[in-house]
Design an enzyme around this catalytic site. Structure first.
Site, short mmCIF file in Angstrom:
data_model
loop_
_atom_site.label_atom_id
_atom_site.label_comp_id
_atom_site.label_asym_id
_atom_site.label_seq_id
_atom_site.Cartn_x
_atom_site.Cartn_y
_atom_site.Cartn_z
N ARG A 298 0.86 -1.20 0.00
CA ARG A 298 0.00 0.00 0.00
C ARG A 298 0.89 1.24 0.00
NH1 ARG A 298 -3.30 -3.30 3.71
NH2 ARG A 298 -5.48 -3.17 3.08
N GLU A 433 -12.50 -4.19 -6.61
CA GLU A 433 -13.03 -3.79 -5.31
C GLU A 433 -14.28 -2.92 -5.44
OE1 GLU A 433 -9.95 -1.79 -3.09
OE2 GLU A 433 -9.21 -0.70 -4.81
N ASN A 456 -12.00 -5.47 1.27
CA ASN A 456 -12.35 -4.44 2.26
C ASN A 456 -13.30 -3.44 1.63
OD1 ASN A 456 -10.45 -5.75 3.75
ND2 ASN A 456 -8.85 -4.23 3.43
N ASP A 457 -12.98 -3.06 0.40
CA ASP A 457 -13.86 -2.13 -0.31
C ASP A 457 -15.01 -2.84 -1.00
OD1 ASP A 457 -12.96 0.54 0.16
OD2 ASP A 457 -11.12 -0.01 -0.87
N ARG A 467 -16.90 0.82 5.92
CA ARG A 467 -15.98 -0.13 6.55
C ARG A 467 -15.39 0.37 7.86
NH1 ARG A 467 -10.94 -0.10 2.27
NH2 ARG A 467 -9.59 -0.60 4.01
C1 PEP Z 1 -9.25 -3.59 -0.08
O1 PEP Z 1 -10.04 -2.68 -0.32
O2 PEP Z 1 -9.60 -4.76 0.20
C2 PEP Z 1 -7.80 -3.32 -0.10
C3 PEP Z 1 -6.94 -4.31 0.00
O3 PEP Z 1 -7.38 -2.04 -0.17
P1 PEP Z 1 -7.46 -0.99 1.07
O4 PEP Z 1 -7.80 -1.78 2.31
O5 PEP Z 1 -6.15 -0.33 1.14
O6 PEP Z 1 -8.58 -0.08 0.63
MG MG Z 2 -9.35 -0.88 -1.23
#
Ligand code: PEP
Ligand code: MG
Length: 576
Positions: A298, A433, A456-457, A467
């Site tokens: 990241r 995502e 996550n997104d 989230r």
């Molecule tokens: C996600 O969205 O799952 C991801 C890995 O990116 P981030 O958590 O940095 O948004």
């Molecule tokens: Mg993400």
């Protein structure tokens, strides 16, 4: 004894004394002074400023040695607050005018500043509120002759209790005196939770009102796996958790024994288990836990907590280092993903009503080709030093991918003109995502070298659940049938186009979901390094055919709760 349940953010159990952060509420009394006292009060103020400056520089040095220069840069912003002429002059002029003690005057001026800054629309200036608050509290403590209360001063391992945690608090936890932390607010995949995992600190967030219930010195049990926090446990509970802690150590050793073995099922299907990182200095943990590469780097943390933007050279050096360290394994560099809950002070991003739906990630990069191409050139240049790949975040459709690739081509052309070397065959992946990308995965697969599912997104966008909001955390379900169907669609579309699919969201590191994801055909799992041995252990304990059957069973269910229950049961069967 009080037992509470919050959101499990980073696993592990910790038992120890509480240390409340930021809620000590410095009591500042209001005292009249005479005209003759004014020079002494000004001197007290100057001494407090000097002492604070010394403390910050000291802390900055320590962080720089322990974690690297990048993290230490946070404190540059703090030093700037200390030099703010307006703030200093206002204190001195009010001191003369009101003839009250300097600690009281300073606390009033500080309150005014914080209130003014927190109401400003401009994101850059708004972000300064946290810096002003941090430094202001330090100055006040020094004025009051109190010992500085901060993480840097923790003598023994303690459990931090805070409303929320600032980036500088989280970074300072690297000093290893923090046994765990618990907060009032936050969600499972919030920035704070992700940092806790990378620092390997058990954490429970979203414990609404916890700061009001705990006092420094209370004994706490923090179970980062279940989200349970116990305040002042009785003897029996304490013994039960001490036993659980011992058992966990035994289990961890069992997992660690397989860390360097391949992630291969009993009937011969091999998957790749990679690590997620935020900083290059996580490399030792990555290696320690037997990672086969970096599935998500990241890079936006590189831009955070600093006044200027990283130069192309700085980018290049960081990526080169990671590439060389991981060689021959691959490193997937995710291009800048700012916005949402990650704001950077250098770029003046307007305040938005819905930042997660707004000018975020690739949208920002496409609008700022200067910033984007600088990073792309650095990645390309570093690609000759190892096995680098790049991927774009938050692609919502094919046109965005094509636009990004056009800029990548421009970056390549610029390097060619400068006679600089790069890997002409650099693989370019797409993060899936956004639901629209998941549903058009077949179209995207034609122009992508690989996919990486950002759950996550993907979960927050497909289920319409913020989230990082603890109030709606109960709706944030990785096992929701809608999420499973989207994942299946992505994997099937990728395999039909002969490309591989990774998952780098937190879901990939959920041991109970590993069998379903394996059964759905996921090729690569990427997660915080310390979970890798456990995931390898699970994969090695099952037949791929059995996992496929579990996945089919899961797809027939109607609710996330049912899927979760099935996943737990099947995992227990496999591991028994
Ligand atoms: C996600 O969205 O799952 C991801 C890995 O990116 P981030 O958590 O940095 O948004
Ligand atoms: Mg993400």
């Amino acid at each position: 004894m009080i037992e509470l349940k919050g959101i499990a953010a980073a696993s592990g159990i910790s038992i120890g004394p509480a240390y409340k952060l930021g809620k000590e509420d410095l009591v500042v009394s209001k005292e009249a002074i005479t005209w003759a006292d004014i020079p002494v009060q000004i001197q007290l103020f100057e001494e407090a400023l000097i002492k604070t400056r010394r403390e910050i520089i000291e802390l900055q040095k320590r962080i720089s040695t322990d974690m690297g220069q990048e993290e230490a840069l946070i404190f540059d912003a703090h030093l700037l607050v200390l030099e703010d002429r307006m703030l200093i002059e206002e204190v001195i002029s009010r001191l003369k005018k009101d003839q009250l003690n300097v600690a009281f005057i300073f606390s009033e001026v500080l309150k005014k500043y914080i209130s003014v800054f927190s109401q400003i629309e401009d994101e850059y200036l708004k972000e300064r509120t946290a810096d002003i608050n941090d430094v202001g509290k330090r100055i006040l403590r020094n004025l009051l002759g109190k010992e500085k209360i901060g993480l840097g001063d923790l003598k023994d391992k303690a459990i931090i209790v805070a409303h929320d945690l600032s980036p500088s608090d989280t970074v300072a936890m690297h000093t290893k005196k923090v046994a765990a932390f618990i907060t009032d607010i936050g969600g499972k995949t919030s920035h704070t939770a992700i940092m806790a995992k990378s620092l390997e600190i058990p954490a429970v967030v979203g414990l609404e009102g916890i700061t009001a219930q705990v006092n420094s010195g209370d004994i706490l049990i923090v179970d980062g796996l279940t989200g349970i926090v116990i305040i002042n446990p009785d003897e029996a509970t304490l013994r039960a958790y001490q036993q659980k802690l011992e058992n966990l150590k035994g289990i961890a050793e069992k997992f660690l024994a397989v860390k360097d073995l391949p992630a291969i099922t009993k009937d011969g299907r091999t998957v790749v288990i990679n690590a997620n990182i935020e900083f290059p200095d996580e490399m030792s943990s990555v290696k320690l836990h037997g990672s086969q590469g970096i599935g998500l780097y990241r890079t936006e943390f590189f831009y955070m907590n600093r006044k200027d933007s990283p130069t192309e050279e700085e980018h290049y050096e960081a990526y080169k280092y990671v590439a060389e360290q991981m060689k021959p394994y691959s490193v997937v560099i995710r291009t800048l993903d700012l916005g949402g809950d990650k704001f950077l002070s250098q770029f003046k991003i307007p305040h938005e009503m819905q930042p997660f739906l707004g000018w975020r990630a690739i949208r920002f990069c496409l609008a700022r080709p200067d910033i984007f191409k600088l990073q792309l050139r650095a990645i390309l240049r570093a690609s000759v030093h190892g096995n680098l790949k790049l991927m774009y975040p938050m692609i919502s459709g094919i046109e965005e991918l094509q636009q990004a690739n056009r800029l990548l081509q421009e970056a390549k052309d610029e390097l060619k003109q400068m006679n600089l070397e790069f890997n002409h065959d650099l693989k370019v992946g797409v993060m899936i995502e956004v639901p629209s990308a998941a549903l058009t995965a077949d179209i995207l697969a034609k122009e992508a070298d690989f996919f990486s599912i950002g759950t996550n997104d993907l979960i927050q966008y497909s289920l319409a659940v913020d989230r990082s909001n603890e109030k709606v955390a109960y709706l944030y379900e990785p096992t929701h049938p809608a999420v499973l169907r989207l994942i299946k669609n992505i994997i099937d579309a990728a395999h039909a186009a002969n490309i591989k699919v990774a998952m780098c969201g937190e879901m990939a590191g959920e041991p109970s979901l590993a069998l379903i994801l394996l059964g759905l055909g996921l090729d690569e799992f990427s997660m915080p390094p310390q979970i890798i041995p456990e995931l390898k252990y699970i994969i090695r304990a099952v037949d791929f055919k059995v996992a496929q059957k579990f996945a089919q069973e899961a797809l027939q269910l109607s609710t996330g709760t049912e899927v979760e229950k099935l996943a737990q049961e099947r995992l227990a069967e496999v591991l028994k």
